[in-house]
Write an enzyme that holds these catalytic residues in place. Sequence first.
Site, PDB file in Angstrom:
ATOM      1  CB  SER A   1      29.224  43.510  46.448  1.00 22.47           C
ATOM      2  OG  SER A   1      30.451  44.495  46.062  1.00 22.47           O
TER       3      SER A   1
ATOM      4  CG  ASP B   1      30.988  44.053  50.094  1.00 18.49           C
ATOM      5  OD1 ASP B   1      30.569  42.843  49.823  1.00 18.49           O
ATOM      6  OD2 ASP B   1      31.723  44.689  48.587  1.00 18.49           O
TER       7      ASP B   1
END
Length: 788
Positions: free
Chosen positions: A117, A261
């Site tokens: 991320s 993600d």
Amino acid sequence: MRQKLLSITNTRSKIFFSTPEKGASWVALFWQEKIAFCLSQFSISISGVALVFITIFLFNSQESFSQEKTPDSTNSTKRPKIGLVLSGGGAKGFAHIGVLKVLEEAGVKIDYIGGTSMGAIVGGLYASGYNAAQIDSIFKQTNFDELINDYIPRSSKNFYGKKNDELYALALPFSNLKVGIPEALSKGMYNYNLLSSLTRNVRHVRDFNELPTPFLCIATNIETGEEVVLDKGNLVQAMMASAAFPSLFSPIEIDGKLLVDGGVVNNYPIKEVRNLGADIIIGVDVQDDLLDRKSLKNATRILVQITNLQSIDKMKRKIKNTDVYIKPDISDYGVISFDKGSEIIRKGEDAAFSVYEKIKSLVDEEHYYKKPKLEIATDTLKIAKINSNKLDNFTKEYINSKLRFKPGSTITYQDLRVGINNINATQNFSALSYRLDPNGQKDDLNLELQENPTQTYLKLGLHYDGLYKSAVLLNLTHKKTFLKNDVTSLDIILGDNFRYDLNYYVENGFNISFGFRSRLNQFNRNVTTSISNASTQNPNINLINVEFLDVSNQAYFQTIFVQKFLMGGGVEHKFLKIKSPTLANIDQKIDESTYWSLFGYLKYDSFDDKSFPSRGWYGSGDIQTYLASSNYTGLFNPFTTAKAEAGFARTLFRKATIKFQAEAGLTFGNESVPFFDYILGGYGYNKTNNFNYFYGYDFLSIAGNSFIKSAITADYEIVKKNHINFSANFANLGDDIFSSVDWVSMPKYTGYAVGYGLETIIGPIEVKYSWSPENPKGFTWFSIGFLF
């Protein structure tokens, strides 16, 4: 920072070493492991006492080992490989930058990087060659509001797109007579363009082990829930996939896998970095701890909590395997606290300082490393070919026209960003990515476009002004009605005055585009007596109440001129019906005629916002020749009208802007029909025909067949989206004012206004108080919502 580090090292008589599991001197540990390995090969048994003795000896001799060089020490020492693991945490990932600053000051060389991320974004930039100070500068200059909202500059939209985007408050997918939910996910093109420019030095690298620092990041296959390690391919696409936070950014498709993600499955890729070859792991943990019910106050926090349920449990085990564990104290910040970036960076520095002894123990003088500043490659790109996947509904010419450059062009990354934004602004593609592949000394631009499956939309809008009164706008838009690249749009306006606006438009890129438009406008209002013919005017009154109906049909063509100007023309059929219930004569009709005309136009618009621009230029020129009429009044003769408008906006300081405008119009040929005069007055309505605003005078209260007008507005944004402004306008208006030099004299009409404006989802809400030295009273106007 250097002084702070010197203070830390000088106040200690010697380096503190904890147990091996908790961060002992890793140079010593590295050699201890090597010795143990050699001894095991010779089957030497060492008693517990002897092992303790050797360990103590190595620990106590570390200072002399690391500080004093023997003649052959350069050749005999081998530095342990250091891997850096950066977790995800949204804006909390700014802390990674602070940690990197301290690592660089300590002289630590990072050999491998793994991130998830935001850790993938920071780690990817560091791996591509940037040092910590450069990344700090990049993040401080980034507009994160625009990044999160996937901001598309107004300049990237074509004229048709600008018009449509400035009408509707809500757009909903519409299929099989059913209304869907809004497409709220961002495609993340703002971020994609930014990262593409930032990583230009390594744009041709397809194996992340070949980056200046080997790198990997983690994503989640949303269809299977499996972890995906991204260590090959397009670096920008990999970072985007790893950071595609669910519900905020659209999934990224890579090699047929739909990725989001990586924090969902692996927010701390320590195992993967060790597999790269790291002997020592420095880990930075910026993920949220679990929150209690009092803290779960919004949807974002709830989604983060769901994501963290598994990762927090996994983190407890991974911490034990981290050699230098760094946990910044950022509990007071959220995943979208991008406005607190500087504070979070300092929290990262503080956390790294708290374990500085462990960090410093990784380096001796021989291996002290100072990461140089990255020399960024040229901004110029030479495009050899433009390739894209096969599209069902759009032609190659259409795509190239949106890019605004062709194969063989030399462009900059700014030109590339503008071109990609132009494609994104069409809303015709649900996913968009690109890469630059080498082609000799040039680059091939390879586009991957996914057509938006939704072809029909239901759109809604609201508006109120003093001329058309209250109105609700219902729109139905359908793409690919008859041809590729076409769009059909129907506005139905319900309220005090029913109206409609039907548009059909085919966009052919650099080639000529064409369209058809039909619209109906009507209102009931006291307006200038000039709108009636001379035989019905009463010299004792200035205003009469009229019922005004205008139905216009246009067929037109247009094209982009020198890639900036919109040039077009066509033919118009107009039906005009005007009557006044207040007239004393038996026939209350002022006009009921059809008119045929030819028209042409040239437009330019680079304003960053239509209602409250802070920069940009606007210009337009229109000419219309009325050739024939059914001639209800018997007064018609062919004539021509021409008008021009120019304006620009500039920011003076902070949130203070100034906007200048100048307009002029005239009529030539035979005597014109008074219904087509230039009619000024009022504010906040949709300008049609030759109606125009003028502060200080009531709606449509002054008229003439020629005019010249100038206006200036000073605007200040006192709070975000809240504006106060002052305006002044001046005009000379009358019949044939350009036949002499009177038009350059002192203005005959003047007016002023003070106002307040609020930007909302339904459009601007404005209130203005206006006055003029020529009028005994002032006027207060309200305008709510987008103009239509």
